[in-house]
Motif scaffolding. Structure first.
Motif, mmCIF file in Angstrom:
data_model
loop_
_atom_site.group_PDB
_atom_site.id
_atom_site.type_symbol
_atom_site.label_atom_id
_atom_site.label_comp_id
_atom_site.label_asym_id
_atom_site.label_seq_id
_atom_site.Cartn_x
_atom_site.Cartn_y
_atom_site.Cartn_z
ATOM 1 N N PHE A 60 54.529 44.494 21.449
ATOM 2 C CA PHE A 60 55.354 45.756 21.007
ATOM 3 C C PHE A 60 54.469 46.883 20.136
ATOM 4 C CE2 PHE A 60 57.985 42.007 21.258
ATOM 5 C CZ PHE A 60 58.763 42.459 22.332
ATOM 6 N N SER B 108 54.264 50.353 22.070
ATOM 7 C CA SER B 108 55.710 50.691 22.344
ATOM 8 C C SER B 108 55.981 51.225 20.840
ATOM 9 C CB SER B 108 56.751 49.680 22.651
ATOM 10 O OG SER B 108 56.198 49.300 23.987
ATOM 11 N N GLU C 156 57.191 55.304 20.621
ATOM 12 C CA GLU C 156 58.605 55.497 20.148
ATOM 13 C C GLU C 156 58.820 55.896 18.798
ATOM 14 O OE1 GLU C 156 61.308 52.673 21.387
ATOM 15 O OE2 GLU C 156 60.605 52.418 23.214
ATOM 16 N N ALA D 209 51.315 57.518 26.348
ATOM 17 C CA ALA D 209 50.859 56.042 26.660
ATOM 18 C C ALA D 209 49.466 55.880 26.899
ATOM 19 C CB ALA D 209 51.534 55.845 28.221
#
Length: 372
Positions: A213, A216, A220, A226
Protein backbone atom coordinates in the motif's frame (compact mmCIF):
# COMPACT_ATOMS: atom_id res chain seq x y z
CA UNK A 1 13.59 -16.48 -13.63
CA UNK A 2 11.05 -16.57 -10.83
CA UNK A 3 11.79 -12.98 -9.80
CA UNK A 4 11.22 -11.73 -13.34
CA UNK A 5 7.98 -13.69 -13.59
CA UNK A 6 6.66 -11.90 -10.49
CA UNK A 7 7.24 -8.37 -11.82
CA UNK A 8 7.26 -8.58 -15.62
CA UNK A 9 3.52 -7.92 -15.92
CA UNK A 10 3.66 -4.46 -14.31
CA UNK A 11 4.20 -2.46 -17.53
CA UNK A 12 2.42 -4.96 -19.82
CA UNK A 13 -1.09 -5.01 -18.35
CA UNK A 14 -2.54 -2.09 -20.38
CA UNK A 15 -1.41 -3.49 -23.75
CA UNK A 16 -2.54 -7.00 -22.78
CA UNK A 17 -5.93 -5.66 -21.71
CA UNK A 18 -6.18 -3.81 -25.02
CA UNK A 19 -5.54 -6.95 -27.03
CA UNK A 20 -8.07 -9.00 -25.06
CA UNK A 21 -10.63 -6.13 -25.15
CA UNK A 22 -11.06 -5.89 -21.37
CA UNK A 23 -10.40 -3.24 -18.74
CA UNK A 24 -7.06 -3.31 -16.95
CA UNK A 25 -8.88 -4.27 -13.74
CA UNK A 26 -10.15 -7.41 -15.46
CA UNK A 27 -6.55 -8.58 -15.81
CA UNK A 28 -6.26 -9.15 -12.03
CA UNK A 29 -6.92 -12.92 -12.35
CA UNK A 30 -3.69 -13.16 -14.36
CA UNK A 31 -1.79 -11.84 -11.33
CA UNK A 32 -3.76 -13.79 -8.73
CA UNK A 33 -3.44 -17.06 -10.65
CA UNK A 34 0.35 -16.88 -10.52
CA UNK A 35 0.50 -15.94 -6.83
CA UNK A 36 -1.96 -18.59 -5.63
CA UNK A 37 -0.31 -21.33 -7.68
CA UNK A 38 3.12 -20.23 -6.41
CA UNK A 39 1.89 -20.60 -2.83
CA UNK A 40 -0.14 -23.78 -3.27
CA UNK A 41 2.64 -25.55 -5.11
CA UNK A 42 4.82 -25.40 -2.01
CA UNK A 43 2.89 -28.35 -0.54
CA UNK A 44 4.31 -30.60 -3.26
CA UNK A 45 7.62 -28.93 -4.11
CA UNK A 46 9.42 -29.63 -0.83
CA UNK A 47 8.68 -33.34 -0.50
CA UNK A 48 9.38 -33.94 -4.21
CA UNK A 49 12.73 -32.11 -3.95
CA UNK A 50 13.74 -34.10 -0.90
CA UNK A 51 12.71 -37.40 -2.46
CA UNK A 52 14.17 -37.07 -5.94
CA UNK A 53 16.98 -34.54 -5.46
CA UNK A 54 16.90 -30.76 -5.19
CA UNK A 55 19.09 -29.91 -8.19
CA UNK A 56 17.39 -32.50 -10.37
CA UNK A 57 13.95 -31.09 -9.55
CA UNK A 58 15.25 -27.52 -9.92
CA UNK A 59 16.42 -28.25 -13.47
CA UNK A 60 13.10 -29.92 -14.27
CA UNK A 61 11.23 -26.94 -12.81
CA UNK A 62 13.13 -24.56 -15.09
CA UNK A 63 12.16 -26.63 -18.14
CA UNK A 64 8.51 -26.82 -17.04
CA UNK A 65 8.46 -23.11 -16.21
CA UNK A 66 9.87 -22.30 -19.65
CA UNK A 67 7.11 -24.37 -21.25
CA UNK A 68 4.44 -22.66 -19.15
CA UNK A 69 5.73 -19.21 -20.14
CA UNK A 70 5.64 -20.24 -23.80
CA UNK A 71 1.99 -21.16 -23.25
CA UNK A 72 1.46 -17.66 -21.82
CA UNK A 73 3.02 -16.11 -24.93
CA UNK A 74 0.79 -18.18 -27.20
CA UNK A 75 -2.48 -17.67 -25.25
CA UNK A 76 -5.27 -16.63 -27.60
CA UNK A 77 -7.67 -15.40 -24.95
CA UNK A 78 -7.74 -14.33 -21.32
CA UNK A 79 -8.96 -17.67 -19.93
CA UNK A 80 -6.10 -19.56 -21.58
CA UNK A 81 -3.65 -16.98 -20.29
CA UNK A 82 -4.93 -17.46 -16.73
CA UNK A 83 -4.51 -21.24 -17.02
CA UNK A 84 -0.98 -20.81 -18.37
CA UNK A 85 -0.15 -18.44 -15.51
CA UNK A 86 -1.31 -21.06 -13.02
CA UNK A 87 1.21 -23.47 -14.54
CA UNK A 88 3.89 -20.76 -14.52
CA UNK A 89 3.26 -19.93 -10.86
CA UNK A 90 3.33 -23.55 -9.72
CA UNK A 91 6.63 -24.23 -11.51
CA UNK A 92 8.25 -20.89 -10.64
CA UNK A 93 7.46 -21.57 -6.99
CA UNK A 94 9.93 -24.44 -7.01
CA UNK A 95 12.95 -22.46 -8.14
CA UNK A 96 13.97 -20.36 -5.14
CA UNK A 97 12.98 -22.80 -2.34
CA UNK A 98 14.91 -25.66 -3.96
CA UNK A 99 17.93 -23.42 -4.58
CA UNK A 100 17.81 -22.23 -0.97
CA UNK A 101 17.51 -25.77 0.36
CA UNK A 102 20.45 -26.98 -1.75
CA UNK A 103 22.62 -24.09 -0.51
CA UNK A 104 21.71 -25.07 3.05
CA UNK A 105 22.81 -28.65 2.38
CA UNK A 106 26.23 -27.46 1.22
CA UNK A 107 27.07 -24.42 3.39
CA UNK A 108 27.68 -24.62 7.17
CA UNK A 109 25.12 -22.76 9.27
CA UNK A 110 27.65 -20.18 10.49
CA UNK A 111 28.30 -19.02 6.91
CA UNK A 112 24.86 -19.72 5.51
CA UNK A 113 23.18 -16.34 5.97
CA UNK A 114 25.94 -14.58 4.05
CA UNK A 115 25.55 -17.09 1.23
CA UNK A 116 21.78 -16.68 1.28
CA UNK A 117 22.38 -12.94 0.96
CA UNK A 118 24.37 -13.60 -2.20
CA UNK A 119 21.60 -15.86 -3.48
CA UNK A 120 19.07 -13.11 -2.83
CA UNK A 121 21.05 -10.77 -5.08
CA UNK A 122 19.60 -12.54 -8.09
CA UNK A 123 16.04 -12.24 -6.82
CA UNK A 124 16.40 -8.57 -5.91
CA UNK A 125 18.11 -7.58 -9.15
CA UNK A 126 15.55 -9.48 -11.22
CA UNK A 127 12.70 -7.61 -9.57
CA UNK A 128 14.48 -4.30 -10.16
CA UNK A 129 15.11 -4.86 -13.87
CA UNK A 130 12.14 -7.05 -14.86
CA UNK A 131 9.70 -4.16 -15.21
CA UNK A 132 11.88 -1.87 -17.33
CA UNK A 133 13.17 -4.67 -19.57
CA UNK A 134 9.71 -6.14 -20.00
CA UNK A 135 8.35 -2.70 -20.86
CA UNK A 136 11.05 -2.10 -23.49
CA UNK A 137 10.39 -5.45 -25.17
CA UNK A 138 6.63 -4.90 -24.98
CA UNK A 139 6.74 -1.44 -26.51
CA UNK A 140 8.96 -2.53 -29.41
CA UNK A 141 7.87 -6.09 -30.12
CA UNK A 142 4.60 -6.65 -28.23
CA UNK A 143 3.86 -8.19 -24.86
CA UNK A 144 4.26 -11.75 -26.16
CA UNK A 145 7.94 -11.05 -26.84
CA UNK A 146 8.53 -10.45 -23.13
CA UNK A 147 7.12 -13.86 -22.28
CA UNK A 148 9.02 -15.50 -25.13
CA UNK A 149 12.33 -14.03 -23.99
CA UNK A 150 11.80 -15.21 -20.42
CA UNK A 151 10.92 -18.69 -21.69
CA UNK A 152 14.13 -18.92 -23.71
CA UNK A 153 16.22 -17.82 -20.73
CA UNK A 154 14.56 -20.37 -18.48
CA UNK A 155 15.13 -23.23 -20.93
CA UNK A 156 18.79 -22.24 -21.33
CA UNK A 157 19.26 -22.11 -17.55
CA UNK A 158 17.54 -25.49 -17.15
CA UNK A 159 19.85 -27.02 -19.74
CA UNK A 160 22.93 -25.51 -18.08
CA UNK A 161 21.91 -26.84 -14.68
CA UNK A 162 21.09 -30.28 -16.06
CA UNK A 163 24.55 -30.40 -17.66
CA UNK A 164 26.17 -29.34 -14.40
CA UNK A 165 24.40 -32.09 -12.47
CA UNK A 166 26.12 -34.65 -14.69
CA UNK A 167 29.42 -33.51 -13.15
CA UNK A 168 28.00 -33.75 -9.62
CA UNK A 169 25.85 -36.87 -9.69
CA UNK A 170 25.54 -37.13 -5.93
CA UNK A 171 24.17 -33.58 -5.74
CA UNK A 172 21.21 -34.53 -7.90
CA UNK A 173 20.16 -37.53 -5.83
CA UNK A 174 17.43 -37.27 -3.21
CA UNK A 175 16.81 -39.25 -0.07
CA UNK A 176 14.06 -41.32 -1.63
CA UNK A 177 12.19 -41.17 1.69
CA UNK A 178 9.15 -40.01 3.61
CA UNK A 179 7.50 -37.54 1.19
CA UNK A 180 4.51 -35.62 2.58
CA UNK A 181 4.98 -37.15 6.04
CA UNK A 182 7.85 -34.70 6.48
CA UNK A 183 5.27 -32.00 7.12
CA UNK A 184 3.96 -33.96 10.10
CA UNK A 185 7.48 -34.38 11.40
CA UNK A 186 8.03 -30.63 11.01
CA UNK A 187 4.79 -29.82 12.84
CA UNK A 188 5.88 -31.92 15.84
CA UNK A 189 8.95 -29.76 16.46
CA UNK A 190 8.35 -26.76 18.76
CA UNK A 191 11.16 -24.74 17.15
CA UNK A 192 9.62 -25.28 13.71
CA UNK A 193 6.18 -24.24 14.93
CA UNK A 194 7.61 -21.05 16.43
CA UNK A 195 9.47 -20.30 13.20
CA UNK A 196 6.44 -20.83 10.97
CA UNK A 197 4.25 -18.73 13.28
CA UNK A 198 6.80 -15.91 13.21
CA UNK A 199 6.97 -16.14 9.43
CA UNK A 200 3.19 -15.97 9.18
CA UNK A 201 3.15 -12.70 11.18
CA UNK A 202 6.03 -11.38 9.06
CA UNK A 203 3.96 -11.97 5.94
CA UNK A 204 0.82 -10.57 7.54
CA UNK A 205 2.40 -7.29 8.69
CA UNK A 206 4.69 -6.57 5.74
CA UNK A 207 4.01 -8.58 2.57
CA UNK A 208 0.25 -8.30 3.01
CA UNK A 209 0.01 -5.31 5.33
CA UNK A 210 2.33 -2.36 4.79
CA UNK A 211 4.37 -2.87 1.63
CA UNK A 212 1.63 -3.29 -1.01
CA UNK A 213 0.00 0.00 0.00
CA UNK A 214 3.01 2.34 0.03
CA UNK A 215 2.65 3.44 -3.60
CA UNK A 216 -1.13 3.90 -3.25
CA UNK A 217 -0.52 6.03 -0.16
CA UNK A 218 1.76 8.39 -2.08
CA UNK A 219 -0.69 8.60 -4.96
CA UNK A 220 -3.81 9.24 -2.90
CA UNK A 221 -2.29 11.23 -0.04
CA UNK A 222 0.18 13.42 -1.91
CA UNK A 223 -1.11 13.37 -5.50
CA UNK A 224 1.95 11.64 -6.90
CA UNK A 225 1.58 10.00 -10.31
CA UNK A 226 1.75 6.25 -10.77
CA UNK A 227 5.17 6.39 -12.41
CA UNK A 228 6.55 8.67 -9.70
CA UNK A 229 5.22 6.41 -6.95
CA UNK A 230 6.72 3.41 -8.71
CA UNK A 231 10.12 5.07 -8.86
CA UNK A 232 9.86 6.06 -5.20
CA UNK A 233 9.15 2.55 -3.93
CA UNK A 234 11.96 1.18 -6.13
CA UNK A 235 14.29 2.49 -3.42
CA UNK A 236 13.25 -0.58 -1.44
CA UNK A 237 15.18 -2.70 -3.92
CA UNK A 238 18.30 -0.59 -3.43
CA UNK A 239 18.18 -1.20 0.31
CA UNK A 240 17.67 -4.90 -0.34
CA UNK A 241 20.70 -4.94 -2.59
CA UNK A 242 22.81 -3.33 0.14
CA UNK A 243 21.74 -6.16 2.45
CA UNK A 244 22.89 -8.82 0.02
CA UNK A 245 26.38 -7.29 0.08
CA UNK A 246 26.55 -6.76 3.86
CA UNK A 247 24.68 -9.77 5.24
CA UNK A 248 27.77 -11.58 6.48
CA UNK A 249 29.24 -8.52 8.18
CA UNK A 250 25.94 -7.58 9.80
CA UNK A 251 25.45 -11.10 11.13
CA UNK A 252 29.00 -11.21 12.46
CA UNK A 253 28.54 -7.93 14.29
CA UNK A 254 24.96 -8.35 15.57
CA UNK A 255 24.39 -12.09 15.78
CA UNK A 256 21.04 -13.66 14.98
CA UNK A 257 19.25 -12.11 17.94
CA UNK A 258 20.58 -8.67 17.09
CA UNK A 259 19.52 -9.08 13.44
CA UNK A 260 15.97 -9.85 14.54
CA UNK A 261 15.75 -6.90 16.94
CA UNK A 262 17.61 -4.40 14.76
CA UNK A 263 15.79 -5.44 11.59
CA UNK A 264 12.35 -5.45 13.17
CA UNK A 265 13.06 -2.23 15.05
CA UNK A 266 14.29 -0.38 11.97
CA UNK A 267 11.36 -1.58 9.82
CA UNK A 268 8.92 -0.58 12.54
CA UNK A 269 10.51 2.82 13.06
CA UNK A 270 10.56 3.51 9.30
CA UNK A 271 6.88 2.60 9.01
CA UNK A 272 6.04 4.93 11.89
CA UNK A 273 7.93 7.71 10.07
CA UNK A 274 5.90 6.91 6.95
CA UNK A 275 2.70 7.09 9.02
CA UNK A 276 3.63 10.62 10.11
CA UNK A 277 5.17 11.73 6.78
CA UNK A 278 4.34 15.33 5.77
CA UNK A 279 5.27 14.77 2.11
CA UNK A 280 5.96 11.98 -0.38
CA UNK A 281 9.73 12.48 -0.33
CA UNK A 282 9.82 11.36 3.32
CA UNK A 283 8.10 8.13 2.30
CA UNK A 284 10.56 7.74 -0.57
CA UNK A 285 13.52 8.35 1.76
CA UNK A 286 12.36 5.48 4.00
CA UNK A 287 12.32 2.92 1.18
CA UNK A 288 16.03 1.99 1.25
CA UNK A 289 15.82 1.74 5.04
CA UNK A 290 12.82 -0.57 4.72
CA UNK A 291 14.60 -2.72 2.13
CA UNK A 292 17.75 -3.18 4.21
CA UNK A 293 15.98 -3.66 7.55
CA UNK A 294 13.34 -6.00 6.15
CA UNK A 295 15.94 -8.43 4.87
CA UNK A 296 17.84 -8.27 8.14
CA UNK A 297 14.68 -9.69 9.73
CA UNK A 298 13.42 -11.84 6.87
CA UNK A 299 16.81 -13.14 5.76
CA UNK A 300 17.54 -14.37 9.27
CA UNK A 301 14.19 -16.17 9.31
CA UNK A 302 15.12 -17.77 5.99
CA UNK A 303 18.41 -19.01 7.40
CA UNK A 304 16.57 -20.50 10.37
CA UNK A 305 14.12 -22.23 8.01
CA UNK A 306 16.99 -24.15 6.44
CA UNK A 307 17.67 -25.79 9.83
CA UNK A 308 14.07 -26.46 10.82
CA UNK A 309 14.25 -29.99 9.35
CA UNK A 310 17.84 -30.72 8.26
CA UNK A 311 16.99 -34.20 6.98
CA UNK A 312 14.37 -32.73 4.58
CA UNK A 313 15.36 -29.13 3.95
CA UNK A 314 13.30 -28.63 0.81
CA UNK A 315 10.15 -29.49 2.77
CA UNK A 316 11.10 -27.06 5.54
CA UNK A 317 11.82 -24.22 3.11
CA UNK A 318 8.56 -24.89 1.25
CA UNK A 319 6.65 -24.79 4.55
CA UNK A 320 8.37 -21.48 5.28
CA UNK A 321 7.24 -20.06 1.92
CA UNK A 322 3.72 -21.35 2.42
CA UNK A 323 3.48 -19.70 5.85
CA UNK A 324 4.72 -16.44 4.37
CA UNK A 325 2.14 -16.47 1.57
CA UNK A 326 -0.69 -17.41 3.92
CA UNK A 327 0.28 -14.52 6.16
CA UNK A 328 0.35 -12.24 3.14
CA UNK A 329 -3.17 -13.31 2.14
CA UNK A 330 -4.60 -12.78 5.62
CA UNK A 331 -2.70 -9.51 6.05
CA UNK A 332 -4.06 -8.03 2.83
CA UNK A 333 -7.60 -8.65 4.05
CA UNK A 334 -7.01 -7.32 7.57
CA UNK A 335 -5.08 -4.23 6.52
CA UNK A 336 -7.55 -3.54 3.74
CA UNK A 337 -10.20 -3.16 6.44
CA UNK A 338 -7.88 -1.05 8.62
CA UNK A 339 -7.16 1.30 5.71
CA UNK A 340 -10.84 1.57 4.86
CA UNK A 341 -11.81 2.38 8.45
CA UNK A 342 -8.79 4.32 9.72
CA UNK A 343 -6.71 5.32 6.71
CA UNK A 344 -3.22 4.51 5.49
CA UNK A 345 -1.44 6.19 8.37
CA UNK A 346 -3.19 4.06 10.98
CA UNK A 347 -2.33 0.91 9.03
CA UNK A 348 1.36 1.81 8.72
CA UNK A 349 1.61 2.72 12.41
CA UNK A 350 -0.06 -0.54 13.44
CA UNK A 351 2.23 -2.58 11.20
CA UNK A 352 5.26 -0.72 12.55
CA UNK A 353 4.45 -1.46 16.19
CA UNK A 354 3.70 -5.11 15.39
CA UNK A 355 7.02 -5.60 13.57
CA UNK A 356 9.01 -4.05 16.43
CA UNK A 357 7.38 -6.53 18.81
CA UNK A 358 7.95 -9.32 16.29
CA UNK A 359 11.69 -8.65 16.33
CA UNK A 360 11.87 -9.07 20.10
CA UNK A 361 9.64 -12.15 19.96
CA UNK A 362 11.86 -13.72 17.29
CA UNK A 363 14.99 -13.17 19.37
CA UNK A 364 13.35 -14.86 22.37
CA UNK A 365 11.61 -17.66 20.51
CA UNK A 366 14.07 -18.60 17.80
CA UNK A 367 17.62 -17.90 18.94
CA UNK A 368 18.07 -21.19 20.74
CA UNK A 369 20.22 -24.23 20.01
CA UNK A 370 19.30 -25.69 16.63
CA UNK A 371 16.57 -28.30 17.06
CA UNK A 372 15.38 -26.96 20.42
Amino acid sequence: MSGCAMRMLDPLLPMMAGEFLVAVGAMSPVIAAFALAYAGGQLVIGPVGDRFGKLRMLALSLFLFGGAVIACALASDLSRLVIARVAAGATAGAIFPLALAWVADNVPFAARQAMIGRLLTGMVLSQLIAGPMSGILGENFGWRASFGSLAVLSLVMGAALAWGIRRLPAAGVGSGGMGLSNYLLLARRPAARRLLGTTFIDGLCLFGGAFPFLASFMIEEFGLGASGAGMAVAGFGLGSLVYTRLAGRLLGRLGEGGMFVAGGGAVGAALCVVAAAPSWWVVAAMQPVLGLAFFMLHGTLQARATEALPEARATAVSAFALSLFLGQSVGSLIFGVVIHEGGYRAAFAAAGVMVILLGFWARWALVRPVGA
